[in-house]
Write an enzyme that holds these catalytic residues in place. Structure first.
Site: not given
Length: 359
Positions: A161-163, A166
């Site tokens: 996922g994106c979160y 990061a």
């Protein structure tokens, strides 16, 4: 001497009409080694891609079709699934049986335990019946910088996922080497509106989100479990952390700030910067900023980069780690292509943007 234009990888994009699918189409259309074999998208079946996306015309045009496993298997070496959670699991086993390698952008295979997925994604578990325990165990988590060897030999990649991308880019170097306490980790993350997808939503209307910032999913956001799962893998024991996402009035980008307690309070920010630099040595998409320089989402917009900065608060022995990514590229489609490159035996950075247009 003639330059070869032969493209060696045929890619089916399943779910091409969402924001993730749009990025995939652009990246593969411009990639020197891959070609788009099939475009599937329920919203626009029967229409030509260039007709409905005049801002993103592709060579040769393509008609958008419904997913047909037999046709995909005939035309494609790989399938990238940009589908809602739960739906990917209905297609993936069929594609794999036909010999098509799969990269899944949903959360369906990010947990080694199917029971854990059912616990986190309760609504999807009620809607889609799943028994693919073996595929959950087999799937490789597609954090490219850390699992490239496994990715290169796999037929099923669970793209992060994106979160999590990061946040884990900050946590992994320190958890793996035991440099931070695993208790008391706090992640404060902020994302642009494209993270909410392309379907209409009241909270994503301009009049609702412009000139405003707000938290959401404060307790129990689904990405908490994903981050904890991978963090626990690298720590060697269970990690429980606090994760709070926020919606900010911009289109694309994520800023993640991680707070953790150092095991050795004598470490300086420069020491920690060296740790990150050594961990990500020769990784083309990881940029470590000088101490005192803090990342901005605009610096990585439209790129597959992660920019990282670090500070140490000597008053309380805490490390403050910061990262920025483009949520639609490194946080989604770009990392999928990075993994696809690795699976296909290419350099991981082929066909992926590294420098933003600024401002």
């Amino acid at each position: 001497m003639a330059i070869s234009t032969l493209k060696t990888g045929r890619i089916a994009i399943i779910g091409a009409s969402g924001y993730g699918g749009l990025q995939l189409v652009k990246l593969i259309n411009e990639h020197p080694d891959f070609e788009i074999s099939t475009l599937n998208g329920e919203r626009s079946v029967g229409k030509n891609w260039n007709e409905i996306n005049p801002f993103m015309k592709i060579l040769g045009d393509k008609k958008i079709t419904k997913s047909n496993i037999d046709e995909i298997a005939l035309d494609s070496d790989y399938a990238i699934l940009s589908l809602p959670n739960g739906l990917s699991s209905q297609l993936t086993p069929l594609l794999l049986k036909k010999g098509v390698k799969v990269l899944d952008l949903s959360a369906d295979y990010r947990f080694k335990s199917l029971d854990k997925w059912k616990e986190v994604y309760t609504k999807e578990a009620a809607k889609y019946k799943r028994y693919d325990y073996d595929l959950c165990e087999e799937a490789i988590y597609g954090f490219s910088e850390e699992f490239s060897s496994e990715i290169s030999k796999s037929r099923l990649i669970a793209c992060p996922g994106c979160y999590p991308t990061a946040s884990l880019s900050l946590l992994i170097p320190f958890l793996k080497q035991g440099l931070i306490e695993s208790e008391g980790i706090i992640i404060d993350a902020k994302s642009g509106t494209s993270g909410g997808g392309r379907n209409p939503s009241e909270q994503l209307l301009l009049s609702e989100c412009s000139e405003s910032i707000r938290p959401y999913g404060v307790i129990g956001h689904r990405h908490t479990a994903e981050i904890e799962s991978i963090a626990s893998h690298f720590a060697g024991h269970q990690v429980n952390l606090q994760f709070t996402p926020h919606l900010v009035p911009m289109v694309r980008g994520i800023l993640s700030t991680v707070y953790a307690r150092l095991r050795d309070p004598g470490l300086t920010a420069e020491d920690c910067k060296i740790v990150i630099e050594a961990f990500y040595k020769d990784q083309p998409f990881i940029d470590i900023l000088p101490v005192g320089t803090y990342p901005a989402t605009k610096w990585v917009k439209n790129t597959n980069k992660v920019m990282i900065s670090v500070e140490v608060d000597k008053r309380n022995g805490r490390i403050v780690l910061m990262s920025v990514i483009d949520n639609l590229l490194k946080g989604q489609a770009g990392q999928a292509i990075q993994n696809l490159n690795i699976m296909h035996g290419l350099e991981s950075d082929i066909g992926l943007p590294k420098i933003t247009f600024y401002p």
